[in-house]
Each structure stands twice: as C-alpha cells, then as structure tokens.
Design a protein around this motif. Structure first.
Motif, PDB file in Angstrom:
ATOM      1  N   GLY A 188      70.620 -57.128  78.427  1.00  0.00           N
ATOM      2  CA  GLY A 188      69.951 -57.823  77.148  1.00  0.00           C
ATOM      3  C   GLY A 188      69.996 -57.373  75.750  1.00  0.00           C
ATOM      4  N   ASN A 199      75.178 -59.344  85.318  1.00  0.00           N
ATOM      5  CA  ASN A 199      73.536 -59.014  85.141  1.00  0.00           C
ATOM      6  C   ASN A 199      73.119 -60.637  84.406  1.00  0.00           C
ATOM      7  N   CYS A 226      74.546 -62.664  81.470  1.00  0.00           N
ATOM      8  CA  CYS A 226      75.657 -63.510  81.830  1.00  0.00           C
ATOM      9  C   CYS A 226      75.658 -64.407  83.134  1.00  0.00           C
ATOM     10  N   MET A 247      80.986 -62.576  80.066  1.00  0.00           N
ATOM     11  CA  MET A 247      81.979 -61.792  79.520  1.00  0.00           C
ATOM     12  C   MET A 247      82.613 -60.935  80.817  1.00  0.00           C
ATOM     13  N   LEU A 275      77.255 -54.994  80.235  1.00  0.00           N
ATOM     14  CA  LEU A 275      78.221 -54.362  79.509  1.00  0.00           C
ATOM     15  C   LEU A 275      77.699 -54.425  77.786  1.00  0.00           C
ATOM     16  N   GLY A 276      76.555 -54.810  77.579  1.00  0.00           N
ATOM     17  CA  GLY A 276      76.122 -54.892  76.146  1.00  0.00           C
ATOM     18  C   GLY A 276      76.930 -55.658  75.412  1.00  0.00           C
ATOM     19  N   SER A 277      77.053 -56.969  76.105  1.00  0.00           N
ATOM     20  CA  SER A 277      77.566 -57.933  75.313  1.00  0.00           C
ATOM     21  C   SER A 277      76.951 -59.498  75.511  1.00  0.00           C
ATOM     22  N   CYS A 278      75.495 -59.267  75.731  1.00  0.00           N
ATOM     23  CA  CYS A 278      74.745 -60.400  76.359  1.00  0.00           C
ATOM     24  C   CYS A 278      74.795 -61.385  75.318  1.00  0.00           C
ATOM     25  N   CYS A 319      80.663 -59.082  84.524  1.00  0.00           N
ATOM     26  CA  CYS A 319      79.514 -58.584  84.281  1.00  0.00           C
ATOM     27  C   CYS A 319      78.472 -59.640  85.233  1.00  0.00           C
TER      28      CYS A 319
HETATM   29  S1  FES Z   1      74.150 -59.270  80.668  1.00  0.00           S
HETATM   30 FE1  FES Z   1      76.179 -59.315  80.762  1.00  0.00          FE
HETATM   31  S2  FES Z   1      76.920 -58.213  79.108  1.00  0.00           S
HETATM   32 FE2  FES Z   1      74.726 -58.068  79.071  1.00  0.00          FE
END
Ligand code: FES
Ligand SMILES: Cc1cc2nc3c(=O)[nH]c(=O)nc-3n(C[C@H](O)[C@H](O)[C@H](O)COP(=O)(O)O)c2cc1C
Ligand code: SF4
Lengths: 429, 156
Positions: free
Chosen positions: A91, B84, B87, B132, B124-127, B82
């Motif tokens: 996040g 998480n 994503c 992505m 990956l810090g692209s939320c 990703c």
């Molecule tokens: S949850 Fe996919 S980039 Fe942060």
C-alpha cells in the motif's frame, strides 16, 4: 485555501531531478543556510520544536531520535545515518516517487541530518527491485559530489560527509531498522534484539540513526521556512503534510500531498475521485497493510496519529487502501496474512508459528472449510503474537486480523456457515 | 574457468571502499553476478566467498534469504506479477491466469524455449498504478490483459 505541496511540488517540474534544475528551483539553500549559520545542536533543536514525526510507519519524533546520538567530544566513534528506502509495506509507494522525481530533495535532507548529527556518512538502503529509482538517485549523488555538496568539504565547509546508495535484494524485514543494518553489513536481514539501541550500537557497531526517506525531506522545508510555518500545517500532534498513497477501488489512485489530519472522506472522495465503477465504499486500510482496516462508517476520521488511534487503527505509512462493496474481507485478510507468513524471518517462535497459523486459518475459512471454533483460535493466535517478539513484524501481522475480526466477524462466520464465499463479485486470488 | 570473470572481480573490488567493512559489499557483489549470469550458480557462491574471506555456506545462506537472487536459471524475461492487496483488488489474478494460459506454464514455470519465467511476488511499491508486474529491471504498470499482450509482443 488548498495547502501548498512542499514535498511533491517539484514532481511535475521538468528537469528538477537534475542538480541544476533543482538549484534553479531554490534547492540546496536549506543545506547552505544550516551549514553557514546553525550549529548542529541548534539544528537538532529546530527539528524537535517543529514537531516532525517519522514517516516510516511508527511516527517517532524525529528531533528526539536525533538527540539520542552520543555527544561529539564524549564519544568520538564515527557515526552513521541509515536512510530507509526499503519501502515494502503493501500500500506504500511514496518514497519511490520522491527518489524518481526529486532525488536532490532527499540528498539535501541527508546533508542536514549529517550536519545535525555530525555523521560521517549516510547509507541509503533502497529495496533491490527499485532499479529505476536507484539509477536516478545514483546519478544525483554523483552530481552532488561533482558540485562539492558531498565529500571532503561539503559546500566548502570543514565538514566531510558521504552518501552511499546500497541496494537490498528482496526482503520486507530489511525495512525494520535493525534488519536493515544487518543486511547492510552483508548478512541475512534478521532484526537484532534491543537494547543496545542503534544510537549506541548501530551500523558496524557505531552510533546510527535510521530515518525514512520522506522524513529527511521534511527537514529541508523546516530549515528553509521555519518552525512556525511547519507547525501551522497539520493537526495538534501530527504536524506537516504527508504523501497519502491511495490505492484499490478508487477512480483516481495515486499520491496526494495533504496536511495530516485531512479526513479519509476528503482524500477518497475529493482527491481520489471517489469509488470506481459507481460502487460504494465498504472499508479502508488507513496506513499500509499493517494497520487495522476500518469500515465505511468511520470515513470521517482525521488521518493523523491521534484520531486514527482513537478509531482503533493507525496512520502507519499513510498508504490508504480502499475497498468497495463487492470486496470479501476474508479474502483481503488472506492476501495480507500470506504476506506476513512469507516475510517472517523466523527467529521468534510466536511470529514464525503465529504468521503460519493466521494464514492457514484464514485460508481455510476463505475457501469454505473453516469451523466456528476457528474464529476464537484466530483471535487468540493474533493476541498472543503482540508485544512478545524481537521486532514488530509479529504485531504488524496480528493487527489487521484483530481489526478485521472487530468489524467483520459476521463475514467470517458466513463463510463457515455457508461453506463458501458469499461475495460472488469479489476480487479473485 | 571461473564464473566470476576478471571484469566482474574488478567491479566487485571497486565497491569495497564504499564501506568500512568489506562484507557489506556482499549483496552488491551478488547483484553483479546475477546481472551477468542471470542467476547465482553454486560455483559463483564459492568464488564470491573466497573474495570476501567467507565460507561458501555463509554466502549460500545470504543468497537463500533474499528473494531476488535466483538459485536456478530463469527465462530471458522474468515476469513477476504482484499478488499483494492493491494489485489483487484491481485484478492481478486475471493477469496471472492470462499469462499462465498464454505461455503455457504454471506459476514458477519457464517456457521450453527459455524465453519466459512466470512468478508471483509481493508488493513492489507500485500500488497506485496497480495492477503491475516487473519484467527483469522494468516495471509495467496500470496493466490490462490487452496492455499485457502488447508488452509481450514487443519483447525480443
Ligand atoms: S500491492 Fe502490488 S505493487 Fe503494491
Ligand atoms: C517489519 C517492518 C518493516 C518496516 N519497513 C519499513 C520500510 O520499508 N521503510 C521505512 O521507512 N520504515 C520501515 N519500518 C520502520 C523502521 O523500523 C523505522 O522505524 C523507520 O525507518 C524509522 O524512520 P522514521 O523515524 O523516519 O519513521 C519497518 C518496521 C517493521 C517492523
Ligand atoms: S518478530 Fe518475526 S520478523 Fe521480527 S525478528 Fe521475530 S521472527 Fe523475525
């Protein structure tokens, strides 16, 4: 009047990532001012008075942290800064934007931290996957050396200060400050027992201060504009603005720089364009995956340390994850529980076993094979993981589970009773 | 023939002065090996260990702790989707399913021609630009199935 964007003001300005572009926009004046007219002690005092709190997740007062470093003269060991650019909390994506769009703002902040703490060097620990930001930042560091802003005589002063960029290699736990130091020493990123604290025994056993990328950037503006100005932004105990990262089911995900204390409602509905596809808000996670999810009924909460704590959550990294009314909260919990299980370094039994149990129990409830008593076990496991381990990853895994059970226990129960997920339109995993 | 070539050795040695202790350059050294080899072969671990005055098992432990170091060869294009929360909420699963079907490999698999490896990774810090994936060094953001096909067709 909308608050000024002081952190992200340069993001859209072409050329601001080059040193000449940054200087043309007024860059490096704060560093010059501090080096020319402030003692290190006065600078620490200024940061204390500003009320700045760390932007890495825990909100620790920055000036106080800096004052923990041993006094020069009494302790002449080399001292270090570790800049935390690991940014792996789901996040969260703000530090990457700073490093890609305005890398000199960070370097200037590091020079200020270096001066205040009389550090020999700052090591920026950037997550290994951030290849592009690392390239941009490395170039900026070289430019700063070429201009004499880093190196043996910073800005011509009798002050030697180096900045070294160091890439990680994929491990969330290296964002924890002592895991970060172990990793920087070339080892597995296993957090250290505290005490001793980093200010006395940090990198290579030397006095060290760890701060987040964004934290250093605020200092640039505090020095430039003064404490009064900074204290005029934000709320009672949460000063300044921050880069709120909005993700999930909103019409316009992205970064929004706003004063701390802005309501979740304003961020979601005015800035991020509201819920996408005409759906309704169901839940939001205010500050990255470690913070407790809150229901739509609490959307008027102010996004600052105090108000979010009162609402039963936390500001964390200000990464606001938004979920619409199709979302299955059990499934969302499953994704998060899986993450913590994967990232536990395994040193502490409660964390290693606890994260595995949370993932397993939530997993079987999610797929419809859970039992009613799993609900009590789940909460018990989570409660036993808190406050007993070497680092806070264990707590970070427990909090979202406690939060989701507080507000959505009925959804967990329905999965068990119906033997399947009752949300056919929910996102898939 | 050593895996760590003279050029790689020189590059690694040039990193050492950045740190007060040599061992700190171990992760960067392993990045050099992986950039050149695509993975970290066991012989490379031994050779790196010798460079750092470490036992091979100490290097092995470090390599296996960090997810980015490949302990087996991967395809020319390593597609890492990703999985998480941000994503996932925006359809990451559809992307992995599409890729898996199109390439004919399960998660963790490599295509027989060695072109693609498909894996799932954590945030990956692209939320804010989800969903992505990372392909080798590059991020591809705001993905749709169509965008994905376009990206794949542009890869060598
Ligand atoms: S949850 Fe996919 S980039 Fe942060
Ligand atoms: C498991 C775990 C992961 C963390 N990851 C990060 C991170 O990626 N970036 C960060 O700045 N802080 C992270 N932190 C917080 C750091 O330990 C530390 O508190 C922070 O970098 C201090 O900076 P600040 O005072 O400027 O906020 C993490 C903490 C824990 C327990
Ligand atoms: S709490 Fe978890 S992640 Fe932290 S040191 Fe213990 S086992 Fe490792």
């Amino acid at each position: 009047m909308p608050a000024e964007k002081y952190l992200s003001g340069n993001f859209d300005r072409p050329g601001s990532e080059t040193i000449d572009g940054y200087i043309a926009l007024g860059g490096y004046q704060s560093a010059r001012k501090a080096l020319e007219s402030m003692t290190p002690e006065a600078l620490v005092e200024l940061v204390k008075e500003s009320g700045l709190r760390g932007r890495g997740g825990a909100g620790f007062p920055t000036g106080m942290k800096w004052s923990f470093m041993p006094k020069a003269g009494k302790d002449d060991r080399p001292r270090y800064i570790a800049c935390n650019a690991d940014e792996s909390e789901p996040g969260t994506f703000k530090d990457r934007a700073i490093m890609e769009h305005d890398p000199h703002q960070l370097i200037e902040g590091l020079i200020l931290g270096g001066w205040a703490m009389q550090a020999k060097a700052a090591y920026i620990y950037i997550r290994g996957e951030y290849v592009r930001p690392a390239r941009i930042l490395e170039k900026a560091i070289q430019e700063a050396y070429a201009k004499g802003f880093l190196g043996q005589k910073v800005m011509g002063k009798d002050f030697a200060f180096d900045v070294v960029l160091h890439r990680g290699a994929g491990a969330y736990i290296c964002g924890e400050e002592t895991g970060l130091m172990e990793s920087l020493e070339g080892k597995k990123g296993m957090p250290r027992k505290k005490p001793p604290f980093p200010a006395n025994y940090g990198l290579w056993g030397m006095p060290t201060t760890v701060n987040n990328v964004e934290t250093f950037c605020h200092v640039v503006h505090i020095v430039g504009r003064g404490v009064e100005w900074f204290r005029g932004i934000g709320s009672e105990k949460s000063k300044g603005s921050t880069l709120f990262g909005v993700s999930g089911h909103v019409a316009r995900p992205g970064l929004y720089e706003l004063p701390l204390g802005t309501t979740a409602r304003e961020i979601i509905f005015e800035h991020a364009g509201g819920i996408a596809n005409g759906r309704e808000l169901k839940a939001f996670i205010p500050g990255g995956s470690s913070t407790k999810p809150l229901p739509a009924s609490l959307v008027d909460v102010k996004m600052d340390h105090d108000d979010l704590a009162a609402a039963g959550s936390a500001l964390g990294t200000a990464g606001l994850i938004v979920m619409d009314d199709t979302t299955c909260m059990v499934r969302a919990s499953k994704v998060i529980a899986h993450f913590y299980r994967h990232e536990s370094c395994g040193q502490c039994t409660q964390c290693r076993e606890g994260t595995a149990w949370l993932d397993k129990l939530i997993g079987r409830i999610e797929n419809g094979s859970g039992m009613m008593r799993d609900l009590d076990v789940l909460l018990d496991v989570a409660n036993q993981m808190e406050g007993v381990t070497i680092c806070a990853l264990s707590d970070a895994a427990a909090w979202p589970v406690q939060g989701v059970l507080r507000h959505w226990k009925d959804e967990f129960a329905r999965h068990i009773q119906e033997g399947k997920c009752p949300f056919p339109d929910s996102f898939e995993i | 023939m050593s895996v760590v070539t003279e050029a790689m050795r020189q590059e690694i040695l040039s990193l050492l002065p950045r740190y007060p202790h040599k061992r700190s350059a171990l992760l960067p050294a392993l990045h050099v090996v992986q950039r050149e080899q695509g993975w970290i072969p066991p012989e490379a671990m031994e050779e790196v260990a010798a460079l750092f005055d470490l036992r091979p098992v100490e290097v092995m432990e470090v390599v296996s702790f960090y997810t980015m170091y490949n302990r087996a060869p991967v395809g020319r294009h390593h597609l890492q989707v990703c999985r998480n929360i941000a994503c996932a909420l925006r359809g990451a699963r559809k992307l992995t399913r599409h890729l898996s079907g199109k390439l004919g490999v399960p998660l963790g698999g490599t295509t027989p021609d060695g072109r693609f490896t498909l894996t799932e990774v954590e945030c990956l810090g692209s939320c804010g630009t989800a969903p992505m994936l990372q392909c080798n060094d590059d991020y591809h953001e705001n993905l749709t199935v169509e965008r994905l096909d376009e990206i794949l067709s542009n890869l060598p």
